[in-house]
Design a protein around this motif. Structure first.
Motif, PDB file in Angstrom:
ATOM      1  N   VAL A 103      -8.834 -10.248   2.668  1.00 43.40           N
ATOM      2  CA  VAL A 103      -8.125  -9.335   2.251  1.00 43.40           C
ATOM      3  C   VAL A 103      -7.383  -9.588   1.009  1.00 43.40           C
ATOM      4  N   GLU A 104      -7.231  -8.374   0.335  1.00 40.12           N
ATOM      5  CA  GLU A 104      -6.436  -8.499  -0.919  1.00 40.12           C
ATOM      6  C   GLU A 104      -5.137  -7.944  -0.830  1.00 40.12           C
ATOM      7  N   PHE A 105      -4.249  -8.601  -1.458  1.00 42.61           N
ATOM      8  CA  PHE A 105      -2.799  -8.479  -1.469  1.00 42.61           C
ATOM      9  C   PHE A 105      -2.113  -8.173  -2.663  1.00 42.61           C
ATOM     10  N   PHE A 106      -1.087  -7.382  -2.709  1.00 44.94           N
ATOM     11  CA  PHE A 106      -0.374  -7.319  -3.951  1.00 44.94           C
ATOM     12  C   PHE A 106       0.904  -8.105  -3.892  1.00 44.94           C
ATOM     13  N   ALA A 107       1.463  -8.895  -4.545  1.00 41.97           N
ATOM     14  CA  ALA A 107       2.837  -9.413  -4.703  1.00 41.97           C
ATOM     15  C   ALA A 107       3.471  -9.389  -5.972  1.00 41.97           C
ATOM     16  N   GLN A 108       4.201  -8.243  -6.096  1.00 37.58           N
ATOM     17  CA  GLN A 108       4.646  -7.711  -7.408  1.00 37.58           C
ATOM     18  C   GLN A 108       3.706  -7.505  -8.206  1.00 37.58           C
ATOM     19  N   LYS A 109       3.382  -8.394  -9.269  1.00 34.84           N
ATOM     20  CA  LYS A 109       2.321  -7.881 -10.285  1.00 34.84           C
ATOM     21  C   LYS A 109       0.994  -8.896  -9.933  1.00 34.84           C
ATOM     22  N   HIS A 110       0.999  -9.702  -9.008  1.00 35.13           N
ATOM     23  CA  HIS A 110       0.091 -10.750  -8.583  1.00 35.13           C
ATOM     24  C   HIS A 110      -0.798 -10.226  -7.617  1.00 35.13           C
ATOM     25  N   LYS A 111      -2.120 -10.598  -7.765  1.00 35.26           N
ATOM     26  CA  LYS A 111      -2.966 -10.279  -6.752  1.00 35.26           C
ATOM     27  C   LYS A 111      -3.234 -11.504  -5.881  1.00 35.26           C
ATOM     28  N   LEU A 112      -3.405 -11.588  -4.703  1.00 39.97           N
ATOM     29  CA  LEU A 112      -3.678 -12.792  -3.629  1.00 39.97           C
ATOM     30  C   LEU A 112      -4.777 -12.376  -2.768  1.00 39.97           C
ATOM     31  N   TYR A 113      -5.594 -13.279  -2.372  1.00 33.66           N
ATOM     32  CA  TYR A 113      -6.697 -13.075  -1.628  1.00 33.66           C
ATOM     33  C   TYR A 113      -6.872 -14.037  -0.282  1.00 33.66           C
ATOM     34  N   MET A 114      -7.070 -13.558   0.961  1.00 39.16           N
ATOM     35  CA  MET A 114      -6.932 -14.313   2.009  1.00 39.16           C
ATOM     36  C   MET A 114      -8.416 -14.043   2.572  1.00 39.16           C
ATOM     37  N   LEU A 115      -8.794 -15.077   3.230  1.00 35.37           N
ATOM     38  CA  LEU A 115     -10.400 -15.347   3.778  1.00 35.37           C
ATOM     39  C   LEU A 115     -10.002 -15.592   5.280  1.00 35.37           C
ATOM     40  N   ALA A 116     -10.274 -14.762   6.166  1.00 35.12           N
ATOM     41  CA  ALA A 116      -9.745 -15.094   7.648  1.00 35.12           C
ATOM     42  C   ALA A 116     -10.899 -14.854   8.723  1.00 35.12           C
ATOM     43  N   LEU A 117     -10.920 -15.649   9.679  1.00 37.23           N
ATOM     44  CA  LEU A 117     -11.806 -15.419  10.562  1.00 37.23           C
ATOM     45  C   LEU A 117     -11.273 -14.358  11.871  1.00 37.23           C
ATOM     46  N   GLU A 118     -10.074 -14.313  12.150  1.00 38.47           N
ATOM     47  CA  GLU A 118      -9.548 -13.357  12.646  1.00 38.47           C
ATOM     48  C   GLU A 118      -8.334 -12.687  12.113  1.00 38.47           C
ATOM     49  N   LEU A 119      -8.047 -11.415  12.108  1.00 37.95           N
ATOM     50  CA  LEU A 119      -6.996 -10.572  11.862  1.00 37.95           C
ATOM     51  C   LEU A 119      -6.672  -9.830  12.931  1.00 37.95           C
ATOM     52  N   ASP A 120      -5.247  -9.748  12.847  1.00 38.46           N
ATOM     53  CA  ASP A 120      -4.258  -9.220  13.871  1.00 38.46           C
ATOM     54  C   ASP A 120      -4.539  -7.501  13.892  1.00 38.46           C
ATOM     55  N   GLU A 121      -4.701  -6.775  14.728  1.00 36.96           N
ATOM     56  CA  GLU A 121      -4.781  -5.333  14.602  1.00 36.96           C
ATOM     57  C   GLU A 121      -3.561  -4.696  13.909  1.00 36.96           C
ATOM     58  N   LYS A 122      -2.464  -5.331  13.661  1.00 37.47           N
ATOM     59  CA  LYS A 122      -1.451  -4.869  12.877  1.00 37.47           C
ATOM     60  C   LYS A 122      -1.849  -4.808  11.329  1.00 37.47           C
ATOM     61  N   ALA A 123      -2.974  -5.447  10.979  1.00 40.41           N
ATOM     62  CA  ALA A 123      -3.070  -5.308   9.512  1.00 40.41           C
ATOM     63  C   ALA A 123      -3.897  -4.245   9.337  1.00 40.41           C
ATOM     64  N   SER A 124      -3.387  -3.390   8.328  1.00 36.95           N
ATOM     65  CA  SER A 124      -3.589  -2.356   7.490  1.00 36.95           C
ATOM     66  C   SER A 124      -3.196  -2.082   6.149  1.00 36.95           C
ATOM     67  N   ILE A 125      -4.092  -1.317   5.504  1.00 36.84           N
ATOM     68  CA  ILE A 125      -3.483  -1.175   4.165  1.00 36.84           C
ATOM     69  C   ILE A 125      -2.240  -0.521   3.977  1.00 36.84           C
ATOM     70  N   ASN A 126      -1.686  -0.979   2.881  1.00 29.20           N
ATOM     71  CA  ASN A 126       0.005  -0.850   2.759  1.00 29.20           C
ATOM     72  C   ASN A 126       0.906  -1.540   3.674  1.00 29.20           C
ATOM     73  N   GLN A 127       0.385  -2.209   4.734  1.00 29.53           N
ATOM     74  CA  GLN A 127       1.208  -2.986   5.667  1.00 29.53           C
ATOM     75  C   GLN A 127       1.946  -4.294   4.449  1.00 29.53           C
ATOM     76  N   GLU A 128       3.301  -4.218   4.855  1.00 30.57           N
ATOM     77  CA  GLU A 128       3.890  -5.197   4.181  1.00 30.57           C
ATOM     78  C   GLU A 128       4.026  -6.399   4.845  1.00 30.57           C
ATOM     79  N   VAL A 129       3.798  -7.631   4.590  1.00 34.50           N
ATOM     80  CA  VAL A 129       3.593  -9.059   5.289  1.00 34.50           C
ATOM     81  C   VAL A 129       4.329 -10.181   4.572  1.00 34.50           C
ATOM     82  N   VAL A 130       4.438 -11.192   5.167  1.00 38.59           N
ATOM     83  CA  VAL A 130       5.016 -12.509   4.554  1.00 38.59           C
ATOM     84  C   VAL A 130       3.817 -13.548   4.883  1.00 38.59           C
ATOM     85  N   LEU A 131       3.214 -13.813   3.533  1.00 38.31           N
ATOM     86  CA  LEU A 131       2.238 -14.793   3.532  1.00 38.31           C
ATOM     87  C   LEU A 131       2.920 -16.180   3.331  1.00 38.31           C
TER      88      LEU A 131
END
Length: 129
Positions: A18-46
């Motif tokens: 999963v690739e995220f944008f936090a302001q101007k920064h790109k962050l990456y997450m590698l996960a075995l499970e992902l909640d069904e709420k996860a979708s493009i443009n969804q705002e999250v707290v990491l």
């Protein structure tokens, strides 16, 4: 904690990149499970565990690690573990390192360092409605 927006999700054999944008920064997450709420443009707290953050005074230039350039704003030195509070452009966070490493690297308050977080250490703490 880092407020971010999901930019892309790749899935193969139940492994998620999963690739995220936090302001101007790109962050990456590698996960075995992902909640069904996860979708493009969804705002999250990491978030990530404070023991899963590597510090360096030099930029390692590794594009596969999440990199935050941060200022040391506080230090809590113990006999075995030292907690360092850092402030970056996108968040304030803490990292735990061995006191041996802390003394060896001679970190001081107001130093600027690079904080590295492996993509498997990053997780979605909360979905913002």
């Amino acid at each position: 904690m880092i407020k971010a927006k999901i930019h892309s999700i790749q899935n193969h054999d139940n492994i998620n990149w999963v690739e995220f944008f936090a302001q101007k920064h790109k962050l990456y997450m590698l996960a075995l499970e992902l909640d069904e709420k996860a979708s493009i443009n969804q705002e999250v707290v990491l978030a990530f565990k404070s023991s899963e953050c590597l510090l360096s005074k030099i930029n390692l230039a590794n594009t596969f690690l999440n990199t935050l350039h941060a200022k040391i704003i506080d230090i809590f030195q113990g006999q075995i573990i030292t907690v360092i509070r850092l402030e970056s452009e996108i968040c304030t966070f803490e990292t735990q390192i061995s006191t041996f490493e802390f003394l060896e690297q001679a970190y001081q308050k107001n130093d600027f360092v690079f904080a590295y977080i492996h993509p498997s250490a990053l997780f979605i703490k909360e979905y913002v409605c």
